[in-house]
Enzyme design. Structure first.
Site, short mmCIF file in Angstrom:
data_model
loop_
_atom_site.label_atom_id
_atom_site.label_comp_id
_atom_site.label_asym_id
_atom_site.label_seq_id
_atom_site.Cartn_x
_atom_site.Cartn_y
_atom_site.Cartn_z
N LYS A 112 -4.50 -5.11 -1.54
CA LYS A 112 -3.38 -5.97 -1.91
C LYS A 112 -2.36 -6.07 -0.78
O LYS A 112 -1.59 -7.03 -0.73
CB LYS A 112 -2.74 -5.50 -3.21
C1 LIG Z 1 -6.31 -5.22 -7.70
C2 LIG Z 1 -7.51 -4.42 -7.34
C3 LIG Z 1 -8.83 -4.86 -7.62
C4 LIG Z 1 -9.10 -6.16 -8.36
O1 LIG Z 1 -8.73 -7.29 -7.64
P1 LIG Z 1 -8.63 -8.72 -8.36
O2 LIG Z 1 -8.10 -9.65 -7.33
O3 LIG Z 1 -7.71 -8.53 -9.53
O4 LIG Z 1 -10.01 -9.07 -8.79
C5 LIG Z 1 -9.88 -4.09 -7.18
N1 LIG Z 1 -9.69 -2.91 -6.55
C6 LIG Z 1 -8.44 -2.44 -6.28
C7 LIG Z 1 -8.30 -1.13 -5.59
C8 LIG Z 1 -7.32 -3.17 -6.66
O5 LIG Z 1 -6.08 -2.70 -6.38
#
Ligand SMILES: *Cc1c(COP(=O)(O)O)cnc(C)c1O
Length: 461
Positions: A112
């Protein structure tokens, strides 16, 4: 470059407006009116370039004149300067035709950071021009909140309030939210569950007097600017493995579908992606939808890959919009059925989705077994989310190189990793002192009025 809503009736916006708006007024999600097309030569020209140069080349055509060329290059440079790896998103080889894309070298050790760091820089730059201030309020089960606070700390025109459920996030996640010292970021430990925290944030957005009074903005995963920033590492990793001259496939551990939808955009631009494989944990609404054609809610079952514990997958609406021939009224009709629990996907739309996406599901035991086995065979320590991806990817290996996204650092989920391999992974050196830093957090009740007063007081001071 213009952005339209998946439900067809919200105002058409520029990139900058779509970034500041988040959710469209008709309840839909913003998507490009036309996805820019890249030729083979356009992609080939980016091969071998730095991550920052690829980011500039990929994103610029989506942005209209929101920023000048020099401005945008500068924002990208600032966004990724704090990453702990010069390649930003390095590839590692797991098996002859299977590669791992490490997306956890950012400041909060999860993918993220790629989007949040850039959106922080872009929002500040846009607001700095007009002198306006905004207030960002978000709820988090862990990763989004820490990434947002890290991205916005110290920025002049933004205040950030992150609500997390008291006592229900990991120690690493909590400390990443409570240790930034800048006065514009506020960690709020709320009594209740994540769903309670999310409900209070929704209440704040639905209180229009409050919303306009504090100039509320959102940075959750439906924000188009976040999706766009994630397109870049699909391109950079595919180029590393021979694109545009050779196709690749991706497997993506998926919750809200934002990350895998970024891969879909890369494919729509012309990047030769054969398949996008959706990997879910035991919360498998997407796997069930693609297999059986029925998109139906089922209660959330807490798992050891908690960032993928979702009941519905909000960004899936963007894929449905294209699968239904960009018919906003049809999408609005489907989404209205979610209050009754779900809907059948029409045959033509299901065929179209299956042409791009494949899927698989990984149980809790399989997640742990994959961490154990991958560490024994390759020395690579996976976080539980990456392990879900690796297990599902292994069921889809073929002639085309498979790239699995490793979405978080194993040290962010030490309990699950310890269960699988018998030791706790160390934090990277640059944040080894996380447990010594002082914490700053405010306990808050699960009460809308009290939360709104706190936000108003803090932004006034
Ligand atoms: C947010 C997140 C996901 C999922 O991502 P999306 O975009 O919601 O599909 C997977 N792994 C981690 C570590 C995350 O923080």
């Amino acid at each position: 470059m213009r952005y339209i809503s998946t439900r067809g009736t919200a105002p058409i916006l520029t990139f900058g407006q779509a970034m500041m708006t988040g959710l469209a007024r008709d309840g839909g999600l913003y998507v490009p009116q036309v996805v820019p097309q890249f030729t083979k030569a356009d992609f080939a020209a980016l091969a071998g370039k730095s991550y920052e140069d690829i980011a500039y080349g990929v994103m610029k055509p989506f942005m209209g004149d929101t920023f000048t060329d020099d401005e945008f290059r500068d924002l990208i440079a600032k966004a990724y300067a704090g990453f702990g790896h010069p390649a930003r998103a390095p590839l590692k080889q797991l098996a002859s035709n299977h590669f791992l894309l490490e997306l956890f070298h950012g400041p909060t050790l999860a993918f993220k950071d790629f989007a949040m760091q850039l959106i922080g820089q872009m929002m500040q730059a846009a607001l700095g021009k007009t002198g306006e201030r905004i207030t960002i309020v978000g709820a988090t089960s862990g990763d989004t909140g820490s990434a947002a606070m890290e991205a916005f700390r110290g920025l002049a025109n933004v205040d950030v309030f992150i609500l997390f459920p008291h006592g229900r996030v990991s120690d690493v996640q909590r400390r990443q939210m409570t240790t930034p010292l800048e006065s514009n970021v506020h960690a709020l430990a709320m009594d209740g569950s994540f769903d309670d925290a999310q409900a209070r944030v929704k209440d704040m957005f639905n209180d229009f007097a409050f919303r306009d009074g504090v100039r509320l903005a959102g940075v959750n995963s439906i924000n188009w600017a976040r999706v766009l920033a994630q397109v870049v590492y699909y391109v950079s990793s595919a180029l590393s493995l021979g694109a545009p001259h050779r196709p690749v496939s991706f497997t993506v551990p998926t919750g809200n579908f934002g990350d895998v939808f970024a891969g879909y955009i890369a494919r729509s631009m012309g990047l030769p992606i054969e398949k996008l494989v959706i990997a879910t944990n035991q919360n498998d609404i997407l796997d069930r939808a693609l297999r059986a054609g029925r998109y139906a809610m089922d209660g959330v079952k807490p798992s050891i890959s908690p960032s993928m514990d979702i009941q519905i997958s909000s960004n899936f609406e963007r894929a449905l919009f294209d699968a239904y021939g960009r018919d906003g009224a049809a999408v609005a009709g489907l989404m209205a059925l979610m209050k009754d629990g779900g809907f059948e996907i029409a045959d033509a739309a299901l065929r179209s989705l299956r042409g791009t996406f494949a899927s698989g599901r990984c149980s809790e035991d399989e997640t742990l077994a994959t961490i154990t086995r991958t560490f024994a065979q390759t020395g690579e320590l996976l976080c539980p989310h990456g392990a879900v991806g690796v297990k599902v990817a292994e069921e889809h290996l073929g002639d085309v190189p498979m790239i699995t996204l490793a979405t978080a650092h194993p040290a962010k989920f030490p309990d699950a990793v310890e269960q699988a391999v018998g030791f706790r992974p160390a934090l990277p050196l640059r944040m080894a002192d996380l447990f010594e830093r002082p914490e700053r957090v405010t306990r808050v009740p699960n009460d809308l009025g009290a939360l709104q007063s706190l936000v108003r007081e803090r932004i006034a001071s």
